[in-house]
Motif scaffolding. Structure first.
Motif, PDB file in Angstrom:
ATOM      1  N   ASN A 154       0.622  -1.146   0.034  1.00  0.00           N
ATOM      2  CA  ASN A 154      -0.138  -0.011  -0.034  1.00  0.00           C
ATOM      3  C   ASN A 154       0.979   1.216  -0.034  1.00  0.00           C
ATOM      4  O   ASN A 154       0.305   2.156  -0.709  1.00  0.00           O
TER       5      ASN A 154
ATOM      6  N   ARG B 186     -11.581  16.695  22.692  1.00  0.00           N
ATOM      7  CA  ARG B 186     -11.881  17.743  21.667  1.00  0.00           C
ATOM      8  C   ARG B 186     -11.747  18.962  22.328  1.00  0.00           C
ATOM      9  O   ARG B 186     -12.173  20.054  21.908  1.00  0.00           O
TER      10      ARG B 186
ATOM     11  N   PRO C 137      -7.705  15.393  19.921  1.00  0.00           N
ATOM     12  CA  PRO C 137      -8.970  14.547  19.386  1.00  0.00           C
ATOM     13  C   PRO C 137      -9.652  13.826  20.492  1.00  0.00           C
ATOM     14  O   PRO C 137     -11.064  13.348  20.501  1.00  0.00           O
TER      15      PRO C 137
ATOM     16  N   LEU D 184     -19.649  23.820   4.330  1.00  0.00           N
ATOM     17  CA  LEU D 184     -19.246  22.827   3.375  1.00  0.00           C
ATOM     18  C   LEU D 184     -18.477  23.553   2.239  1.00  0.00           C
ATOM     19  O   LEU D 184     -18.953  24.579   1.705  1.00  0.00           O
TER      20      LEU D 184
ATOM     21  N   ARG E 212     -19.015  30.624   8.437  1.00  0.00           N
ATOM     22  CA  ARG E 212     -20.005  30.827   9.568  1.00  0.00           C
ATOM     23  C   ARG E 212     -19.794  29.764  10.759  1.00  0.00           C
ATOM     24  O   ARG E 212     -18.784  28.710  10.671  1.00  0.00           O
TER      25      ARG E 212
ATOM     26  N   ASN F 108     -20.833  26.698   1.439  1.00  0.00           N
ATOM     27  CA  ASN F 108     -22.013  26.609   1.621  1.00  0.00           C
ATOM     28  C   ASN F 108     -23.052  26.904   0.482  1.00  0.00           C
ATOM     29  O   ASN F 108     -23.918  27.562   0.596  1.00  0.00           O
TER      30      ASN F 108
ATOM     31  N   ARG G  90       2.273   1.961  -3.461  1.00  0.00           N
ATOM     32  CA  ARG G  90       0.982   2.297  -4.228  1.00  0.00           C
ATOM     33  C   ARG G  90       0.506   3.861  -4.147  1.00  0.00           C
ATOM     34  O   ARG G  90       0.283   4.554  -4.843  1.00  0.00           O
TER      35      ARG G  90
ATOM     36  N   ASP H 127     -15.836  17.295 -14.577  1.00  0.00           N
ATOM     37  CA  ASP H 127     -16.726  16.969 -13.261  1.00  0.00           C
ATOM     38  C   ASP H 127     -15.671  16.848 -12.061  1.00  0.00           C
ATOM     39  O   ASP H 127     -16.085  16.075 -11.207  1.00  0.00           O
ATOM     40  N   LEU H 128     -14.411  17.021 -12.176  1.00  0.00           N
ATOM     41  CA  LEU H 128     -13.659  16.790 -11.072  1.00  0.00           C
ATOM     42  C   LEU H 128     -13.770  17.789  -9.932  1.00  0.00           C
ATOM     43  O   LEU H 128     -13.931  18.979  -9.970  1.00  0.00           O
ATOM     44  N   SER H 129     -13.841  17.408  -8.645  1.00  0.00           N
ATOM     45  CA  SER H 129     -14.276  18.130  -7.461  1.00  0.00           C
ATOM     46  C   SER H 129     -13.670  17.539  -6.106  1.00  0.00           C
ATOM     47  O   SER H 129     -13.184  16.630  -6.211  1.00  0.00           O
ATOM     48  N   ASP H 130     -13.498  18.626  -5.510  1.00  0.00           N
ATOM     49  CA  ASP H 130     -13.261  18.105  -3.893  1.00  0.00           C
ATOM     50  C   ASP H 130     -14.264  18.991  -2.901  1.00  0.00           C
ATOM     51  O   ASP H 130     -14.441  19.857  -3.147  1.00  0.00           O
ATOM     52  N   ALA H 131     -14.286  18.109  -1.721  1.00  0.00           N
ATOM     53  CA  ALA H 131     -15.065  18.850  -0.856  1.00  0.00           C
ATOM     54  C   ALA H 131     -14.569  18.718   0.630  1.00  0.00           C
ATOM     55  O   ALA H 131     -13.520  17.731   1.040  1.00  0.00           O
TER      56      ALA H 131
ATOM     57  N   LEU I   5     -16.637  23.424  -1.208  1.00  0.00           N
ATOM     58  CA  LEU I   5     -16.574  22.885  -2.642  1.00  0.00           C
ATOM     59  C   LEU I   5     -15.657  23.265  -3.767  1.00  0.00           C
ATOM     60  O   LEU I   5     -15.930  24.447  -3.961  1.00  0.00           O
TER      61      LEU I   5
ATOM     62  N   LEU J 140     -15.436  19.489   4.738  1.00  0.00           N
ATOM     63  CA  LEU J 140     -16.737  19.794   5.859  1.00  0.00           C
ATOM     64  C   LEU J 140     -15.671  20.272   7.044  1.00  0.00           C
ATOM     65  O   LEU J 140     -15.060  19.765   7.863  1.00  0.00           O
TER      66      LEU J 140
END
Lengths: 720, 720
Positions: free
Chosen positions: B168, B559, B556, B510, B505, B484, B171, B519-523, B512, B525
């Motif tokens: 992996n 929090r 983490p 979100l 905010r 958003n 790769r 149609d390539l994208s990334d998002a 984007l 949150l």
């Protein structure tokens, strides 16, 4: 904690309580006031006149009122006091929606106005009642109990967890829409405080479950726990209920699996009833302002609770219902609810537990009972929500449980873990968390279910895309879903979800779900690996979870994608013979297809691969092009010797409990007289790795019995 | 492995090699053929005529040619063979872009055509050269070496990792665009195989670094390792280089920090040179077809390599350059590259290592050297990429390193971990992975940097949104970013990125990012928690990483969001006095602001909170509304006694190394004579929790010295 006080102080010797007990009154009549009971200890050898002053303030510190009382303390003694406040003006009621909190600060002064002691207690004004047909009402309005059970442990930490984790849990539950908390023992003090602040109602409970001892000492110990819990937490406005017994007939080891001993059973019922009555009486007398509950279970026999008279003792009957998980199937849930209700329809009724386990590594498109997929878990919870919705007389439902938690004796997909959590042991929300959030928290939300199933594999035959169902959870009216920028259309939300047929391409896909009327949205990145029917140059490997008929298993460590098994057909792969081992085949009551064994398989972290297997498989074929391959075979002896000796268990071992077989790959013997139990021990993971060459294409694995029938748990094949 | 052979078999006693050595020839002349050398062992007591047959096939199994040879084996002896194939037709060259792989299967038969042995070796056809000014060329075309260093351990597993993780890794590197692999020791065999298959070139290296022993045994052992590595891996087409010494003067413990001993230094240089020449000579004689490299370092003195003559021994000089991390700053990188190049401009030059550490829990908007933020890591790598781009004579650059890996002696933000990985120890890519992917892998991509900084906190003053920079990494022409659902406009990609000012905010956002033309994208949150200047009812708590000036730390587990410290100003919070402890203040060569100490703080997992602190702080103010609060103070004695006794270290301890102080909260003494080292031990995390009440608002923490100066590492405040 070490608490240092003046010799004159509020009572420190009343069961760990603050020594002050505050009872809000007159709320329903809109003439709220408080009754404050308490005691003061004078450890001095001389009498002392003192002033007790109680300041009632809002959470923000605004003074509401101040009441005071003069007392003459005798030397070396405890003096009780009782005081009723004047009627309070402009009081805001406490509720889950508006957890208006007040504090009573009790101050103790000597004659010279010197402060001797100070204690702060929480205070909330609310009134509630429960009715067998109308359910629970709070402050005069119907309030459905959206409950959650909780264990307070954390991944790899056990119970010694920092306050922050406790508080985060309550916050996450609140966000999910929960308004009621239940557990198997009194929770950490910070949890009660946080529930006061955030508006989560609570049932306080003592750890009395499974079985009792028939001794006075046991009864007294139980009552002592109950008394301590009530007195320590009396002032919390979050508390609406006290609970003592849970599944009290569940741990009768003398019963299971042996037939019932009528005399012993009679005695058990009498003793349990006696203790329940005693606890109920004490609870009501210590706190006449809360409700009481007992919790019953289907196992071993739900009728016993009625026969013992227990279903008529508390103010509420709670039932733990696990149809569709430990018993029966999801079609029986409604029937079970009604049957248990019929045991005493005159008392209010709560589903005090219900839940199904899931392991984030396991996913399926065909969910079935006890497959530990996230998908079955969601299906399970939807059925309970729907059955409850049909019965307005149900006061509430309590999910079991908040987080995946530690139970030493468990041997499921993650040994020692009960996987029924809404969140994982390290508090990662599962899909089901959002399933509830859509229903229980009115804040607008969208969530793409399956978004944590980020790495997927699909068997394809040259298609450019493969169509899969995607469910979006939402409480909006209408949403739109896009894949890689292309809209799949708008859909009305029905029953808090919209289901789309989504064409996924190989590689990364971006799903975007958005509200039609606002800027609210959610996104999911999902990667698909397209696996051709036959292993070819484009695919790294083929991992087959032999003996597992439906679920996909992703191992996050090795990134291996284990596909479900199938029957061989030309041009593909599968078993030529052998049987899926299904522990529930023969047990009619447990309908479903629980495959494999629930044993902790040692020497591996991918227990689910080893826990499912074929029995009696002598040939397994994988059609591959000519070439050189690495073949890994995954084995375990799944059964204890004791079990192998029982023919009815159909373990495939011989009459002596032995199982020995030879293994050949493309006719070449690779393992001779493999005796898994003998060579490695039972329930121990064994991976054997071989290289093979085929000039004509195809890999044939033969397992030839010497004693008993061969077993096989997994196959992993790569091009060399 | 246990290998079973016939008594007559290919040579099993040649340094763990396959006994067969394949040399592709005539490639550049477009007349490719192979020379096959090998030997056969006859363990029988009788002579035997045999046939050796070599089948050359493509990776898909197509037969290219078959060559054979008859040999007469003497009894109990080894017989060598050598064979040149005919010229091969339609051979596809091997390269990172097209890793066309072949195999040579060597078959050994007796007279009756009975197969006695069979061995498969990889084969690839490529030619390469390297030039001091023109860099590296492969198959006649310039090929910039995009290199990666790798340690083969994994989170909590050490070195005993499954093959899948090794594979992996290769790769994931390929996906990132890497075309060259380097490490501190010969990698696992599966790594060499995977590099053959995926087209990642490799330098094989033995673990000879830091220092040598001046003994013949040491030299022979070194040569033995080198010989084994070369012979075992000779056939891999991925190998283009052999390497032996790394930072060979780096471990001279007699030198650091003491001044140089000229006689010892002279001897060291002579011995190292002698060994290098010996290794170089042997390497070239064993494998005249590969390049050779030695790797040098800035510490303790880069000139020594030149003075010792080492910069003229190998075919390539590699330099490990850590300006902007261990030395100097990023402005000095170009100068350092040039200076080291000047030591021998007649040899080809590779930056064999460069790297900076980052901890995914640490983020900042103002990155600085050694702050362990992901943001500084990215800044560091961009500078190296840019400086290298200006110098076409550089043959390649090798990132240090692939993954966060285990180094027992390290005491950074994660004790025992070297954090310079492109991915974490459990293989989660950091932003920097995509920074490189945009540059090195030509496949179209978009990545929103900072997307793993999912939980953020910002100090606000009532704003509805807060504007922050967001960088998108991409190799496209033009992208669009939406927050958003609202477009922030299209932007041209410059230098593989576009930077946006994004209004976030409170709550979930979100992001984007999408290609204008596909149609390539990334998002991403990203959740923001808005923290008002003063703690109020809307915020759970305030966590201040006292003594840390710039970075945000997210734990983490709890929090908790630890904010950087600041100077007090009214209506907010901060220290009234005290100094940030900066270890690099006084060391001119190390420009930057390395704050705190690099010690493993025991009893905690949030070392970075404790590692930074104020010295000499006597007053810390937090303006809060009137009310009751819980105050937690985080302390550690950061220094060893030895260090505390040195006035030049400015540890704030007194002349006897003691540090004792009292702590008051709002004038109430809470800790008397706190002696951290004495009561708890050095570098041990101590959290003290108190409750306090303020009727006028404000919390004042005073630390009053008894001996030496007080220290403070963190403050956490919540409403009670």
């Amino acid at each position: 904690y070490l608490i240092k006080t003046s010799p004159v102080h509020f009572d420190m010797n009343n069961h760990g309580s603050t020594g002050i007990f505050i009872t809000p009154q007159g709320i329903q009549e809109n003439k709220p006031y408080v009754i404050i009971n308490g005691a003061i200890e004078n450890d001095n050898n001389s009498p002392l006149p003192v002033i007790v002053r109680h300041r009632i303030t809002s959470a923000e510190g605004t003074l509401i009122t101040e009441e005071q009382q003069k007392l003459n303390l005798k030397p070396l003694s405890k003096t009780s006091f009782k005081l009723s406040s004047k009627i309070l003006r402009n009081i805001q009621l406490w509720s889950p929606d508006e957890p208006n909190l007040y504090y009573v600060t009790s101050l103790l002064y000597d004659e010279k106005n010197q402060l001797l002691d100070e204690i702060r207690n929480p205070l909330g004004f609310r009134y509630f009642s429960i009715h067998k047909d109308k359910g629970f009402s709070l402050n005069g309005k119907h309030c459905f109990i959206k409950g959650m059970g909780r264990s307070q442990d954390y991944d790899h930490m056990g119970y010694a967890i920092p306050d922050e984790i406790q508080i985060n849990d309550v916050r996450m539950m609140k966000e999910m829409g929960v308004n009621f908390l239940r557990s198997h023992y009194p929770q950490d003090p910070v949890v009660w405080n946080e529930c006061d602040k955030l508006g989560i109602m609570m049932t306080g409970r003592i750890p009395l479950f499974d079985k009792i001892a028939y001794t006075r000492a046991f009864a007294e110990n139980t009552k002592q726990m109950m008394r301590e819990m009530i007195l320590q937490n009396y002032n919390h406005p979050c508390v609406i209920m006290w609970e003592y017994m849970n599944e009290i007939f569940g741990g009768m080891d003398w019963y299971w699996p042996k037939p019932q001993d009528p005399e012993k059973m009679k005695k058990e019922k009498e003793e349990v009833y006696k203790l329940a009555v005693e606890l109920e009486k004490m609870t009501r007398s210590l706190d006449p302002y809360r409700l009481t509950e007992q919790v019953f279970h289907t196992d071993p026999n739900p009728q016993w609770y009625k026969e013992a008279g227990l279903t008529s003792v508390s103010m509420i009957n709670g039932w733990n219902i696990y149809f569709g998980w430990y018993h029966g199937n999801l079609q029986l849930v409604g029937k079970a609810i009604d049957e248990f209700h019929s045991y005493n329809p005159n008392l209010p009724y709560i589903i005090s537990e219900y839940g199904a386990g899931s392991d984030n590594r396991i996913h399926t498109e065909t969910p079935t009972v006890f497959d530990f997929s996230q998908e079955y878990m969601d299906m399970f919870h939807k059925v309970y929500l729907s059955e409850v919705a049909k019965r307005p007389w149900i006061s509430g439902m309590c999910i079991w449980t908040w987080c995946d938690f530690q139970v030493d004796s468990r041997r499921d997909v993650m040994p020692h873990i009960n996987n029924k959590g809404m969140v994982t042991a390290d508090r990662k929300p599962k899909d089901v968390y959002y399933l509830y959030k859509a229903r229980w928290n009115p804040s607008p939300m969208i969530y793409i279910a399956g978004k944590n199933w980020t790495e997927r594999k699909a068997i394809t035959q040259g298609e450019k895309t493969i169509t899969k169902k995607v469910t979006v959870y939402s409480n909006l009216k209408e949403i739109e879903l896009l894949i890689n920028g292309t809209s799949l259309g708008k859909k009305k939300i029905t029953d808090y979800e919209a289901v789309y047929e989504v064409p996924f391409r190989e590689g990364q896909n971006l799903l975007l779900a958005r509200d039609i009327n606002s800027d609210l949205s959610d996104a999911a990145l999902i990667t698909y690996d397209f696996q051709p029917l036959m292993l070819d140059a484009s695919c790294r490997e083929l991992c087959i979870n032999v003996g597992q008929s439906r679920t996909f298993f992703f191992d996050p460590l090795t990134r291996n994608q284990w596909l479900p098994d199938q029957t061989y057909r030309q041009g593909s792969w599968g078993h030529v013979n052998g049987n899926y081992y299904r522990v529930w085949n023969e047990m009619k009551a447990w309908q479903g297809i629980r495959e494999g064994v629930d044993n902790n398989i040692l020497n591996t972290s991918i227990d689910p691969v080893f826990q499912t297997f074929l029995v009696g498989v002598t040939e397994y074929r994988i059609d591959v092009p000519a070439g050189e391959y690495v073949v890994e075979l995954y084995f375990t002896e799944p059964f204890s010797r004791e079990r192998r000796l029982k023919p009815e268990e159909q373990t495939g071992a011989d009459v002596n409990g032995d199982r020995i077989f030879n293994v050949l790959i493309n006719q070449v013997p690779v393992l001779k007289n493999l005796n898994l139990a003998g060579q490695y021990g039972e329930q121990y993971a064994v991976i054997e790795k071989f290289e093979t060459k085929t000039t004509t294409g195809g890999i044939v694995i033969n397992l030839l019995p010497v004693k008993g029938e061969p077993v096989l748990s997994g196959i992993r094949i790569m091009k060399k």
